[in-house]
Design a protein around this motif. Structure first.
Motif, PDB file in Angstrom:
ATOM      1  N   LEU A  62      16.986  65.036  32.922  1.00 32.95           N
ATOM      2  CA  LEU A  62      17.028  63.651  31.894  1.00 32.95           C
ATOM      3  C   LEU A  62      17.138  64.775  30.445  1.00 32.95           C
ATOM      4  O   LEU A  62      17.664  64.590  29.694  1.00 32.95           O
ATOM      5  CB  LEU A  62      15.818  62.959  31.799  1.00 32.95           C
ATOM      6  CG  LEU A  62      15.949  61.837  32.698  1.00 32.95           C
ATOM      7  CD1 LEU A  62      14.711  60.824  32.761  1.00 32.95           C
ATOM      8  CD2 LEU A  62      17.271  61.009  32.691  1.00 32.95           C
ATOM      9  N   LEU A  64      20.209  66.334  30.254  1.00 26.71           N
ATOM     10  CA  LEU A  64      21.361  65.452  29.950  1.00 26.71           C
ATOM     11  C   LEU A  64      21.233  64.995  28.643  1.00 26.71           C
ATOM     12  O   LEU A  64      22.190  64.796  27.939  1.00 26.71           O
ATOM     13  CB  LEU A  64      21.138  64.198  30.744  1.00 26.71           C
ATOM     14  CG  LEU A  64      21.645  64.290  32.596  1.00 26.71           C
ATOM     15  CD1 LEU A  64      21.393  63.119  33.220  1.00 26.71           C
ATOM     16  CD2 LEU A  64      23.159  64.794  32.590  1.00 26.71           C
ATOM     17  N   TYR A  65      20.061  64.857  27.926  1.00 24.33           N
ATOM     18  CA  TYR A  65      19.767  64.053  26.623  1.00 24.33           C
ATOM     19  C   TYR A  65      19.570  65.072  25.604  1.00 24.33           C
ATOM     20  O   TYR A  65      18.746  64.905  24.679  1.00 24.33           O
ATOM     21  CB  TYR A  65      18.833  63.107  26.813  1.00 24.33           C
ATOM     22  CG  TYR A  65      19.251  61.922  27.340  1.00 24.33           C
ATOM     23  CD1 TYR A  65      19.891  60.808  26.692  1.00 24.33           C
ATOM     24  CD2 TYR A  65      19.295  61.744  28.871  1.00 24.33           C
ATOM     25  CE1 TYR A  65      20.284  59.647  27.327  1.00 24.33           C
ATOM     26  CE2 TYR A  65      19.857  60.396  29.363  1.00 24.33           C
ATOM     27  CZ  TYR A  65      20.101  59.461  28.425  1.00 24.33           C
ATOM     28  OH  TYR A  65      20.714  58.284  28.929  1.00 24.33           O
ATOM     29  N   GLN A 101      23.356  54.463  36.895  1.00 21.61           N
ATOM     30  CA  GLN A 101      24.471  54.529  35.842  1.00 21.61           C
ATOM     31  C   GLN A 101      23.917  53.534  34.523  1.00 21.61           C
ATOM     32  O   GLN A 101      24.326  53.834  33.557  1.00 21.61           O
ATOM     33  CB  GLN A 101      25.697  54.175  36.757  1.00 21.61           C
ATOM     34  CG  GLN A 101      26.474  55.143  37.421  1.00 21.61           C
ATOM     35  CD  GLN A 101      27.492  54.673  38.198  1.00 21.61           C
ATOM     36  OE1 GLN A 101      27.712  53.447  38.474  1.00 21.61           O
ATOM     37  NE2 GLN A 101      28.497  55.751  38.696  1.00 21.61           N
ATOM     38  N   LEU A 120      21.401  55.125  32.722  1.00 23.04           N
ATOM     39  CA  LEU A 120      22.084  56.377  31.974  1.00 23.04           C
ATOM     40  C   LEU A 120      23.288  56.199  31.308  1.00 23.04           C
ATOM     41  O   LEU A 120      23.877  57.195  30.751  1.00 23.04           O
ATOM     42  CB  LEU A 120      22.367  57.492  32.909  1.00 23.04           C
ATOM     43  CG  LEU A 120      21.264  57.999  33.826  1.00 23.04           C
ATOM     44  CD1 LEU A 120      21.683  59.052  35.035  1.00 23.04           C
ATOM     45  CD2 LEU A 120      19.853  58.641  33.010  1.00 23.04           C
ATOM     46  N   CYS A 178      23.954  57.856  27.867  1.00 18.03           N
ATOM     47  CA  CYS A 178      24.126  59.460  27.864  1.00 18.03           C
ATOM     48  C   CYS A 178      25.868  59.676  27.761  1.00 18.03           C
ATOM     49  O   CYS A 178      26.211  59.090  28.571  1.00 18.03           O
ATOM     50  CB  CYS A 178      23.439  59.984  29.426  1.00 18.03           C
ATOM     51  SG  CYS A 178      23.566  61.767  29.303  1.00 18.03           S
ATOM     52  N   ASN A 209      26.894  62.790  28.556  1.00 21.70           N
ATOM     53  CA  ASN A 209      27.303  63.801  29.339  1.00 21.70           C
ATOM     54  C   ASN A 209      27.546  63.159  30.629  1.00 21.70           C
ATOM     55  O   ASN A 209      27.253  62.030  30.926  1.00 21.70           O
ATOM     56  CB  ASN A 209      26.140  64.774  29.358  1.00 21.70           C
ATOM     57  CG  ASN A 209      25.863  65.427  28.262  1.00 21.70           C
ATOM     58  OD1 ASN A 209      26.872  65.795  27.587  1.00 21.70           O
ATOM     59  ND2 ASN A 209      24.563  65.791  27.774  1.00 21.70           N
ATOM     60  N   ASP A 210      28.097  64.091  31.363  1.00 18.37           N
ATOM     61  CA  ASP A 210      28.449  63.520  32.782  1.00 18.37           C
ATOM     62  C   ASP A 210      27.251  63.411  33.825  1.00 18.37           C
ATOM     63  O   ASP A 210      26.719  64.535  34.009  1.00 18.37           O
ATOM     64  CB  ASP A 210      29.387  64.665  33.482  1.00 18.37           C
ATOM     65  CG  ASP A 210      30.027  64.228  34.696  1.00 18.37           C
ATOM     66  OD1 ASP A 210      29.864  63.005  35.236  1.00 18.37           O
ATOM     67  OD2 ASP A 210      30.495  64.903  35.593  1.00 18.37           O
ATOM     68  N   THR A 211      27.001  62.363  34.079  1.00 21.29           N
ATOM     69  CA  THR A 211      25.556  62.137  34.923  1.00 21.29           C
ATOM     70  C   THR A 211      25.946  61.984  36.616  1.00 21.29           C
ATOM     71  O   THR A 211      24.758  61.838  37.200  1.00 21.29           O
ATOM     72  CB  THR A 211      24.975  60.736  34.421  1.00 21.29           C
ATOM     73  OG1 THR A 211      25.780  59.585  34.824  1.00 21.29           O
ATOM     74  CG2 THR A 211      24.662  60.569  33.005  1.00 21.29           C
ATOM     75  N   PHE A 241      23.952  64.593  38.387  1.00 22.17           N
ATOM     76  CA  PHE A 241      22.429  64.185  38.464  1.00 22.17           C
ATOM     77  C   PHE A 241      22.224  63.010  39.452  1.00 22.17           C
ATOM     78  O   PHE A 241      21.234  63.171  40.164  1.00 22.17           O
ATOM     79  CB  PHE A 241      21.985  63.879  37.175  1.00 22.17           C
ATOM     80  CG  PHE A 241      20.649  63.358  36.898  1.00 22.17           C
ATOM     81  CD1 PHE A 241      19.540  64.001  36.838  1.00 22.17           C
ATOM     82  CD2 PHE A 241      20.516  61.809  36.786  1.00 22.17           C
ATOM     83  CE1 PHE A 241      18.110  63.585  36.593  1.00 22.17           C
ATOM     84  CE2 PHE A 241      19.278  61.303  36.611  1.00 22.17           C
ATOM     85  CZ  PHE A 241      17.934  62.286  36.413  1.00 22.17           C
TER      86      PHE A 241
END
Length: 147
Positions: free
Chosen positions: A59, A62-63, A93, A96, A99, A101-103, A106
């Motif tokens: 996380l 991602l963040y 999903q 997130l 977010c 970015n591409d999760t 993750f």
């Protein structure tokens, strides 16, 4: 009804359970079982903690720079309670969605990590408490909000 109550009284006075327990040969077996369970639980709990740490790190990545949008927590037990990976993906999903970015990577990796995990209460169903872990339970993945 009347008979029932009388019976119960007889049972109680017949023998106090504590007095017999000492002589019970099954007791040492129970103790051994408990020790094995603790060992098993520790290993499983360690696995959980590792996954929680991994989620935390994931996380953070991602963040990065947008910490205020980071979700409160990703609850492993909630995910494990879902019947299928498809639903876990959906739940993640949703969590997130803020977010940018591409999760996908993750989420995919997290699902793999969840495969071998047990729910918290399954680990504790033998009545063995893990006081040293209670601290983790509530705040394992919450992040203080930066305003």
């Amino acid at each position: 009804m009347e008979a029932n109550r009388v019976e119960r009284q007889c049972e109680n006075t017949a023998h106090s359970p504590n007095r017999d327990a000492v002589r019970d040969p099954g007791l040492s077996l129970q103790k051994r079982h408990a020790r094995v369970t603790v060992k098993y639980n520790r290993k499983e709990l360690q696995k959980r903690l590792d996954v929680e740490k991994w989620i935390d790190g994931g996380l953070d990545k991602l963040y990065q720079g947008r910490e205020e949008e980071m979700p409160e927590e990703v609850n492993i037990d909630d995910l494990l309670a879902l019947p299928s990976n498809k639903e876990r993906v959906q739940r993640l999903q949703e969590i997130l969605q803020s977010c940018g970015n591409d999760t996908d990577a993750f989420i995919k990796e997290l699902l793999e990590k969840l495969e071998g995990l047990h729910k918290q209460e399954e680990l504790q169903n033998d009545g063995i408490e893990h006081p040293h872990l209670h601290g983790y339970r509530h705040h394992h993945l919450s992040h203080p909000h930066h305003h």
